[in-house]
Design an enzyme around this catalytic site. Sequence first.
Site, PDB file in Angstrom:
ATOM      1  N   ASP A   1      -8.829  -4.228  -5.993  1.00  0.00           N
ATOM      2  CA  ASP A   1      -8.307  -3.660  -4.752  1.00  0.00           C
ATOM      3  C   ASP A   1      -9.101  -2.403  -4.410  1.00  0.00           C
ATOM      4  O   ASP A   1      -9.234  -1.509  -5.246  1.00  0.00           O
ATOM      5  CB  ASP A   1      -6.818  -3.317  -4.932  1.00  0.00           C
ATOM      6  CG  ASP A   1      -6.121  -2.964  -3.629  1.00  0.00           C
ATOM      7  OD1 ASP A   1      -6.682  -2.181  -2.837  1.00  0.00           O
ATOM      8  OD2 ASP A   1      -5.000  -3.446  -3.419  1.00  0.00           O
TER       9      ASP A   1
ATOM     10  N   SER B   1       0.831  -1.186   0.000  1.00  0.00           N
ATOM     11  CA  SER B   1       0.000   0.000   0.000  1.00  0.00           C
ATOM     12  C   SER B   1       0.880   1.257   0.000  1.00  0.00           C
ATOM     13  O   SER B   1       1.703   1.433  -0.874  1.00  0.00           O
ATOM     14  CB  SER B   1      -0.941  -0.050   1.195  1.00  0.00           C
ATOM     15  OG  SER B   1      -1.978   0.863   1.049  1.00  0.00           O
TER      16      SER B   1
ATOM     17  N   HIS C   1      -7.195  -6.034  -0.541  1.00  0.00           N
ATOM     18  CA  HIS C   1      -6.098  -5.064  -0.617  1.00  0.00           C
ATOM     19  C   HIS C   1      -4.764  -5.791  -0.512  1.00  0.00           C
ATOM     20  O   HIS C   1      -4.499  -6.446   0.495  1.00  0.00           O
ATOM     21  CB  HIS C   1      -6.260  -4.052   0.509  1.00  0.00           C
ATOM     22  CG  HIS C   1      -5.267  -2.925   0.473  1.00  0.00           C
ATOM     23  ND1 HIS C   1      -4.856  -2.336  -0.694  1.00  0.00           N
ATOM     24  CD2 HIS C   1      -4.610  -2.284   1.470  1.00  0.00           C
ATOM     25  CE1 HIS C   1      -3.994  -1.376  -0.415  1.00  0.00           C
ATOM     26  NE2 HIS C   1      -3.826  -1.328   0.892  1.00  0.00           N
TER      27      HIS C   1
END
Length: 540
Positions: A481, A249, A509
């Site tokens: 995602d 991320s 995710h």
Amino acid sequence: MDTRRTPRSGDRSGGLHRRTRSGARTAAGLLATAAVLVSACSSGSSTTSATAAAEEAALVALPRSTPAALTSYYAQKPAWRGCGVPGFECATIKAPLDYAEPAAGDVRLAVARKKAMGPGKRLGSLLVNPGGPGGSAIGYVQAYAGIGYPAEIRARYDMVAVDPRGVARSEPVTCLDGPGMDRYTQTDSTPDDARETDGLVTAYRTFAEGCGADSPRLLRHVSTVEAARDMDIVRAVLGDEKLNYVGASYGTFLGATYAGLFPDRAGRLVLDGAMDPSLPARRLNLEQTAGFETAFRSFARDCVRHADCPLGGAGTSPERVGRSLKAFFEKLDARPAATGARDGRRLTESLATTGVIAAMYDEGAWQQLREALTSAMKKNDGSGLLALSDGYYERDADGGYSNLMFANAAVNCLDLPPAFDTPDEVRRALPKFEKASPVFGEGLAWASLNCAYWPVQATGEPHRIEAKGAAPIVVVGTTRDPATPYRWAQALARQLSSARLLTYEGDGHTAYGRGSSCVDRTINAYLLRGTPPTDGKRCS
């Protein structure tokens, strides 16, 4: 939103990275939703001219030689000690508070590692970062990566984490106490009139003023560029010629920034759930909003296949499911639900929205979300959604909060100019956000206003990262995602001169360690043997 958070922060990772694995998997996992959702979001102008400028601007690599003023930092010898977790040792390393003026003072960085135990030749250190920004890398390595990564990886790498400046154990930024954060997270994030708009603006101002009062000097020096430079000091102190790294991320932005600044020192880098550094904040937030809608539609299609779905029966369209959820949010806006919480907190619209968004990060949480929605919608019991929201915000049972949301806003608001400067700008943009997500668009648009009141002016701008001369870098994108839309992985892979794009066709995710043997085998081969995948490889 895990990459930037969203709910009330402006997550950049788009934001919300909170690593997808489990509650301990990382609180950073959900991106930081500073305002109301969107861990992977950041701030920054959204005009066409700003986007065009970012397409022209590229991060410039630093000189290969270490400046004399930084020599003492690179030559540190860490004093390793036990840190209360079996198998791990910890140390504190210094970095200059301001790289432009190294003599102006230091920032202390907390580092933890679990040494490789074999068998096989040791490959050096593998740094990990779970995202946020604001997620504790040390918490992540001790609770997950250092014990849960594949055994062959842990056998040959020292598993290492450094909490970025301003995060967790590394001189954490603090903004509000527990009761203050409770008030902040319950603030109405979809204002219906001038009074409610003023209340939201006051909440953002109070949050920002608290951060500025607590950490006035540090707040100017928690940028991603500075955190990436800190990682190079850590690399040298550990005795590694090159940095090997897995970032998720927002951690992909941090890792890509490192590669852009130090391409000759970039070793085996995995960037999972990638962000696009060339986008201004408003565009980031808008695209992340669309990402959450994509994830919600997947949840909706799954929900109606189950008899306990409170949002519709078999065959109900995602659009109708979304309308049912939106109507439930509006009901809570008028009359919050009971939760049975000892502190008397009720489930407000903002807390319920955060709880739903939290479950979008991992399809493994969908059953929990169905049960929580059923309790809230059928029995007026909001405890399940409140628990999801509290987990997202890292609120403990005693009413204390980690510094995740504080660091999230501090980094995001420094890295990019605000997405919006005034409430009127938000109102004009609402149609675009609501088109991107009829369910979450309104709240996420208002969440993007938080950096407008930040006490420190942004030092970063949107830019491309090319990292010319770097070894092959693996960029991983998941097609559905929620926090870091797949398009961002494609964009980052196009920017990085040596990128290999690995696609996971699925939900949730990030992708590594989440159930795809194809993804895991591919990344393990790269980390262990230096064999990158063919560009464009797809897994399911």
